[in-house]
Design an enzyme around this catalytic site. Structure first.
Site, PDB file in Angstrom:
ATOM      1  N   GLU A 118      23.030   7.569  10.049  1.00 22.90           N
ATOM      2  CA  GLU A 118      22.398   8.025  11.283  1.00 22.90           C
ATOM      3  C   GLU A 118      22.671   9.509  11.547  1.00 22.90           C
ATOM      4  O   GLU A 118      23.103   9.888  12.636  1.00 22.90           O
ATOM      5  CB  GLU A 118      22.868   7.180  12.474  1.00 22.90           C
ATOM      6  CG  GLU A 118      22.589   5.690  12.299  1.00 22.90           C
ATOM      7  CD  GLU A 118      22.812   4.875  13.574  1.00 22.90           C
ATOM      8  OE1 GLU A 118      23.676   5.246  14.372  1.00 22.90           O
ATOM      9  OE2 GLU A 118      22.100   3.872  13.765  1.00 22.90           O
ATOM     10  N   GLU A 263      20.577  -1.942   9.976  1.00 21.28           N
ATOM     11  CA  GLU A 263      21.499  -2.594  10.909  1.00 21.28           C
ATOM     12  C   GLU A 263      20.680  -3.289  11.978  1.00 21.28           C
ATOM     13  O   GLU A 263      19.750  -2.711  12.530  1.00 21.28           O
ATOM     14  CB  GLU A 263      22.408  -1.575  11.619  1.00 21.28           C
ATOM     15  CG  GLU A 263      23.318  -0.780  10.714  1.00 21.28           C
ATOM     16  CD  GLU A 263      24.223   0.186  11.499  1.00 21.28           C
ATOM     17  OE1 GLU A 263      24.260   0.139  12.751  1.00 21.28           O
ATOM     18  OE2 GLU A 263      24.871   1.014  10.849  1.00 21.28           O
TER      19      GLU A 263
END
Ligand SMILES: *[C@@H]1O[C@H](CO)[C@@H](O)[C@H](O)[C@H]1NC(C)=O
Ligand SMILES: *[C@@H]1O[C@H](CO)[C@@H](O)[C@H](O)[C@H]1NC(C)=O
Ligand SMILES: *[C@@H]1O[C@H](CO)[C@@H](O)[C@H](O)[C@H]1NC(C)=O
Length: 482
Positions: A118, A263
């Site tokens: 991220e 995720e």
């Protein structure tokens, strides 16, 4: 390799071929007492996980995954991006040490390298905006040179806010204007190398950050008021979010790019919306939703996903929120938190085997201690800062505790994290050890597991300092807090 183990490996390999997509799990290790990787690898297999995603390339984890047939995504932490961006040589070394060697000598089924994690999160203030693409480029070149580019693909796990919809519906999807050029560069490289786009999708975070978020829309049971996008109707946030990405890719000329959900999950503690019931509802709903293999309105076919996460991690940063340490479908000791049917086994989750706990004893506030004692507050906050008090507070599993219970909880967490050392249950004489479990209702006072010495994990976090270090730390704290 012996004949028998070769045979076992072959059988395992065969058994995974038929279900190439299957469900994956994220295996993070930011814990004061990480489980032995051998135990985790067996737990993954026994629970029918066919894929695992790591956040680094830990040697112990990769060795344990060797010859299991489990598909592995290894990770490059953000703090390595700058080096890999500027040095093709560093990228070559990374691939050689952390990919090639494990494939050739341990038969680890490495399929992906996640470059960064991220990296475009807004909290990073753009720190990794310039380094992500060149690092990705150098890692991809290193894989090509190592002759691995057909079996190992690069990807960048991105948070879902790298794209947005200005119209509020999926068909308005495009990459966020301020990072659009960075995104196009990355997506083009992924496309040229036959690699997937990886995105993390979190309805829980939407609910956590926006009090007006329609709760039902986070789940999959169809009780939400639907969202209409032209002739398409969306009944849950996941599908709408995923399709916003599909539209963004399509609009920029990459309509066929494979997507991985890197995720997805729901935490069980640390917030009023984080509990066992909602986590089970979300995760089971997600499993059923993808179980039919139909996909989303915009993208039919199986959905490739990794649950977040496998095991709780009690030393994760709680800057995003107290729920951060409670994402596991398993507790810190490998016990399942709730029943969950992952599709491949019908019997729900299977506990980790071979986990040793410490003695059944706890540290609590002495019954004789007075709540007015001036040392109580600083002692409890010291314990919480060093240990884990994220199960305390409004709407959490220990939210029902009174002041004395709160303090005992903090003392016990500190004591357990320090392996039940006597000096870790002192707190200026306010604390005492008990053999009676202080747990009440949903509020569990944990007993820690035996520390695992086989890897650098525990040492790195510095939790195994001796009694002297502990006593000194606390004494210094008490001195400086007055
Ligand atoms: C391999 O990965 C580990 C764990 O992420 C990292 O610490 C190490 O620096 C990497 N090795 C090389 C040669 O880059
Ligand atoms: C980002 O910027 C904010 C405000 O300027 C600052 O408080 C924060 O520490 C910065 N974060 C990082 C990771 O640099
Ligand atoms: C217990 O601790 C939590 C978290 O620190 C706090 O929010 C709560 O008010 C405390 N309760 C009492 C009764 O002290």
């Amino acid at each position: 390799m012996g004949k028998l183990s070769l045979f076992i490996w072959f059988v395992l390999l065969l058994s995974t071929v038929g279900f190439a997509s299957g469900i994956g799990a994220n295996w993070g290790t930011q814990a004061t007492h990480a489980l032995n990787p051998e135990i985790v690898a067996r737990m993954l297999r026994e629970n029918g996980f066919q894929k695992v995603k790591l956040f680094d390339a830990d040697d112990g984890a990769l060795r344990a995954l060797g010859r299991t047939g489990i598909e592995v995504m290894v990770g490059i932490p953000n703090d390595m991006l700058a080096t890999l961006a500027t040095s093709p040589e560093a990228a070559k070394k990374w691939v050689s040490k952390n990919v090639s060697t494990h494939i050739s000598t341990n038969s680890v089924n490495i399929r992906y390298v996640a470059v960064g994690n991220e990296p475009f999160l807004e909290t990073y203030n753009g720190s990794f905006l310039q380094s992500t693409f060149p690092a990705l480029q150098n890692v991809q070149s290193a894989l090509v040179r190592a002759g691995l580019s057909n079996q190992v693909r690069v990807t960048v796990p991105l948070n879902a806010d790298v794209y947005e919809s200005l119209t509020g519906v999926p068909s308005g999807g495009d990459f966020r204007a301020d990072i659009k050029q960075n995104m196009i560069q990355i997506v083009k490289l992924l496309s040229d190398s036959g690699s997937p786009f990886t995105v993390n999708i979190y309805p829980f975070i939407s609910l956590y950050t926006d009090a007006n978020f329609p709760v039902e829309y986070a789940f999959f049971d169809g009780n939400a008021s639907p969202l209409t996008d032209g002739s398409t109707t969306y009944y849950n946030m996941f599908d709408a979010n995923y399709d916003t990405l599909v539209w963004a890719l399509q609009k920029n000329g990459f309509g066929n790019m494979p997507i991985i959900v890197g995720e997805i999950g729901w935490p069980t503690d640390g917030d009023r919306n984080a509990n066992l019931g909602l986590a089970q509802r979300f995760n089971q709903g997600f499993m059923s939703h993808i179980g039919d293999g139909k996909g989303t309105p915009m993208r039919s076919g199986p959905i490739d996903a990794y649950l977040f996460s496998l095991i709780d991690e009690d030393s994760k940063s709680i800057q995003p929120g107290n729920f951060e340490r409670h994402w596991g479908i398993f507790m810190y000791d490998g016990e399942p938190k709730y029943s969950l049917n992952l599709g491949s086994t019908n019997s729900g989750l299977v506990s980790a085997r071979g986990v040793q706990h410490l003695e059944k004893k706890w540290c609590i506030l002495k019954p004789s201690a007075k709540l007015e004692d001036a040392q109580i507050a600083p002692s409890a906050s010291y314990a919480c800062a060093q240990a884990d008090c994220t199960a305390l507070g409004y709407g959490t599993s220990c939210g029902i505790l009174e002041a004395r219970g709160n303090i005992s909880y903090a003392f016990n967490s500190y004591y357990q994290i320090h392996n039940q050392l006597d000096v870790a249950c002192d707190f200026s004489g306010l604390a005492t050890v008990t053999k009676t479990d202080p747990s009440v209702g949903t509020c569990k006072f944990n007993v820690m597991i035996q520390p695992y010495y086989g890897s650098a994990w525990n040492w790195r976090h510095g939790y195994l300092q001796g009694p002297f270090g502990l006593a000194l730390g606390f004494a210094l704290f008490m001195l400086t807090s007055y």
